[in-house]
Design a protein around this motif. Sequence first.
Motif, PDB file in Angstrom:
ATOM      1  N   TYR A   1       0.841  -1.201   0.000  1.00 41.54           N
ATOM      2  CA  TYR A   1       0.000   0.000   0.000  1.00 41.54           C
ATOM      3  C   TYR A   1       0.873   1.248   0.000  1.00 41.54           C
ATOM      4  O   TYR A   1       0.724   2.143  -0.807  1.00 41.54           O
ATOM      5  CB  TYR A   1      -0.917  -0.024   1.227  1.00 41.54           C
ATOM      6  CG  TYR A   1      -1.504   1.312   1.596  1.00 41.54           C
ATOM      7  CD1 TYR A   1      -2.412   1.949   0.755  1.00 41.54           C
ATOM      8  CD2 TYR A   1      -1.141   1.945   2.778  1.00 41.54           C
ATOM      9  CE1 TYR A   1      -2.949   3.179   1.087  1.00 41.54           C
ATOM     10  CE2 TYR A   1      -1.679   3.167   3.117  1.00 41.54           C
ATOM     11  CZ  TYR A   1      -2.585   3.779   2.273  1.00 41.54           C
ATOM     12  OH  TYR A   1      -3.110   5.000   2.607  1.00 41.54           O
TER      13      TYR A   1
ATOM     14  N   GLY B   1      -6.491  11.827   8.648  1.00 43.68           N
ATOM     15  CA  GLY B   1      -5.358  10.926   8.493  1.00 43.68           C
ATOM     16  C   GLY B   1      -5.086  10.148   9.764  1.00 43.68           C
ATOM     17  O   GLY B   1      -5.946  10.010  10.636  1.00 43.68           O
TER      18      GLY B   1
ATOM     19  N   TRP C   1     -10.660  -1.322  10.655  1.00 50.76           N
ATOM     20  CA  TRP C   1     -10.834  -1.382   9.204  1.00 50.76           C
ATOM     21  C   TRP C   1     -11.960  -2.334   8.815  1.00 50.76           C
ATOM     22  O   TRP C   1     -12.724  -2.057   7.887  1.00 50.76           O
ATOM     23  CB  TRP C   1      -9.519  -1.805   8.537  1.00 50.76           C
ATOM     24  CG  TRP C   1      -8.449  -0.776   8.667  1.00 50.76           C
ATOM     25  CD1 TRP C   1      -7.246  -0.907   9.287  1.00 50.76           C
ATOM     26  CD2 TRP C   1      -8.498   0.572   8.195  1.00 50.76           C
ATOM     27  NE1 TRP C   1      -6.540   0.267   9.237  1.00 50.76           N
ATOM     28  CE2 TRP C   1      -7.281   1.198   8.566  1.00 50.76           C
ATOM     29  CE3 TRP C   1      -9.441   1.325   7.503  1.00 50.76           C
ATOM     30  CZ2 TRP C   1      -6.993   2.517   8.263  1.00 50.76           C
ATOM     31  CZ3 TRP C   1      -9.151   2.650   7.199  1.00 50.76           C
ATOM     32  CH2 TRP C   1      -7.943   3.231   7.576  1.00 50.76           C
TER      33      TRP C   1
ATOM     34  N   GLY D   1      -6.943   8.101   4.893  1.00 50.59           N
ATOM     35  CA  GLY D   1      -7.369   6.719   5.072  1.00 50.59           C
ATOM     36  C   GLY D   1      -8.477   6.537   6.085  1.00 50.59           C
ATOM     37  O   GLY D   1      -9.359   5.682   5.921  1.00 50.59           O
TER      38      GLY D   1
ATOM     39  N   ASN E   1     -12.471   6.485   5.498  1.00 52.44           N
ATOM     40  CA  ASN E   1     -13.226   5.304   5.078  1.00 52.44           C
ATOM     41  C   ASN E   1     -14.232   4.857   6.131  1.00 52.44           C
ATOM     42  O   ASN E   1     -15.137   4.075   5.826  1.00 52.44           O
ATOM     43  CB  ASN E   1     -12.261   4.147   4.778  1.00 52.44           C
ATOM     44  CG  ASN E   1     -11.597   4.286   3.422  1.00 52.44           C
ATOM     45  OD1 ASN E   1     -12.255   4.517   2.417  1.00 52.44           O
ATOM     46  ND2 ASN E   1     -10.281   4.156   3.391  1.00 52.44           N
TER      47      ASN E   1
ATOM     48  N   GLU F   1      -6.840   7.321   0.232  1.00 53.85           N
ATOM     49  CA  GLU F   1      -5.450   7.003   0.561  1.00 53.85           C
ATOM     50  C   GLU F   1      -4.447   7.716  -0.345  1.00 53.85           C
ATOM     51  O   GLU F   1      -3.284   7.901   0.032  1.00 53.85           O
ATOM     52  CB  GLU F   1      -5.207   5.490   0.470  1.00 53.85           C
ATOM     53  CG  GLU F   1      -5.985   4.661   1.487  1.00 53.85           C
ATOM     54  CD  GLU F   1      -7.373   4.302   0.992  1.00 53.85           C
ATOM     55  OE1 GLU F   1      -7.755   4.749  -0.117  1.00 53.85           O
ATOM     56  OE2 GLU F   1      -8.087   3.583   1.713  1.00 53.85           O
ATOM     57  N   TYR F   2      -4.867   8.093  -1.552  1.00 57.67           N
ATOM     58  CA  TYR F   2      -3.921   8.627  -2.533  1.00 57.67           C
ATOM     59  C   TYR F   2      -4.158  10.089  -2.894  1.00 57.67           C
ATOM     60  O   TYR F   2      -3.399  10.666  -3.672  1.00 57.67           O
ATOM     61  CB  TYR F   2      -3.979   7.792  -3.818  1.00 57.67           C
ATOM     62  CG  TYR F   2      -3.668   6.336  -3.617  1.00 57.67           C
ATOM     63  CD1 TYR F   2      -2.443   5.938  -3.099  1.00 57.67           C
ATOM     64  CD2 TYR F   2      -4.599   5.354  -3.931  1.00 57.67           C
ATOM     65  CE1 TYR F   2      -2.149   4.598  -2.906  1.00 57.67           C
ATOM     66  CE2 TYR F   2      -4.312   4.009  -3.742  1.00 57.67           C
ATOM     67  CZ  TYR F   2      -3.088   3.639  -3.225  1.00 57.67           C
ATOM     68  OH  TYR F   2      -2.800   2.316  -3.031  1.00 57.67           O
TER      69      TYR F   2
END
Length: 502
Positions: free
Chosen positions: A33, A187, A259, A323, A326, A349-350
Amino acid sequence: MRIGIDFGTSFSEAASVDEEFGGTVVFKRKNDYAVPSVFYYGRKRGVRTGKEAEKRSYGEEAEQVVRAIKLNLLDRRGGVASRVIDGRSFSSVQIAAAILKEVADLVISVSPQDGFDGRIDGVVLSVPAKFTDMEKEIIRQAACLPAEAGGPGLNVIGLIKEPVAAALNYFRNTLDNDTRVLVYDLGGGTCDIAVVTADGSKGAKFDVLTSEMERCGGRDWDDCLERYLIEECEREYGPIPLTPMDRSYIRNAAEEVKWELSDRDVATAMFILSDKKSYEIDVTRAKFEELTHDLLERTMAAVDRVIAHVDGGAVQRIVCVGGSSNMPQVKAALQKRFPSLPVVVERPEYAVVSGAAYYAQHCDPNARDNSFLRDRAPLSYGIRAFERADSDKRIISNLIRKGAVLPASEIRTYAMHSDSALVTIRVYETDEDVAASEIYNSLNDNAVLEVTFDFGVEVPAGTKFKVMMTLNTDGLLELEAWDDAGHTAQGKVKISGDGFEF
């Protein structure tokens, strides 16, 4: 090539824009990742970073592992933090530099596979919206630390706030001009909020109207869940003496459960502790959201502060990145607060690293003004002064006010309060948009910059001198002082410290 780097609390990553096809490439090894922002040192093995360091988080060497250095760059007095690991001292600059070197080495090794030449010409670093001048300088210097000192030796051409980078990425992908978006970036360690508009009518293609930051992030959610798992274990199985290794196993289980609860209503934490027993704790999404409700409300309060400072038009949509965005509770809370606005979870994430890479293509480190991106001062910056010539009350005389368009510069005349040949000019950061701030106490108001101005000879009280303060487009501070006799003094935030060898 120019790249953007997102130096994250939990993970760090790099990206670049493919000039031929226009797409953004996030550099990563197969099945990875990103690079874990983890540092390890042992006398036998030396320095390890990334996955190699992370492996040692769950064993006997767990106490030799440093996580989340981004949240611990400063010591209690606002200077560069340091810690002793297995008998050796490392500064936060050195630890951050080692992690950034891992990221740079990754780019150099894998970028040829994506059609790049493997040579890094310039880097834009993303930073939290309201990091202090010292925190930004630590990250910048860590990236610049040469290879012989244990760093990546990168050429830093610019800094960009994390939510602003995410906004640039959103606008670039949607081509949605003349739109005002609120970016909510949750984050690992901070929640950063910004309102950005794509409007070239005022001299810049993108305009940052305001930004905020709350120092809480996904790790705080992990903390809540870790405490809950320990409490439930002891309630069900009785008191459990926990070793550092045990806590690392429980922490890992808490992260996995967090998660899993993004996609299901119930998740099970499973771990084996040093007593050789296996433990299983079921956690519902409802319970998790109850445990972390106060954290979520802290981030929503930051959203409210941002909205309160936006003038001249409403926000048209909300973009969630980072992240931790989510987690379903994030989108639900924003939709509840803003029922008429679309809430988009945009490649969380990106988004930041992709926006930093996009900015790297347009950043001109030699330009005084930035016609591509217009940002504003996240804090007020002032110098310690006496309120009046006949008063002993000290204040912070703010030369650059919070919200000033960058680059910002201000010249002001001051006078000596007493007879002396020297005057020490101390610069403070405050979160108040006022002409003058109170100095509360020495711990909460540490100077971020100190410059000594020498008149050459003793001068009487009342002797005047000028001070010019500048906050550049990267949000970094510079100071200059002079008098009519030609004496001058200059300064900017600097960090001293030796590197280390692998």
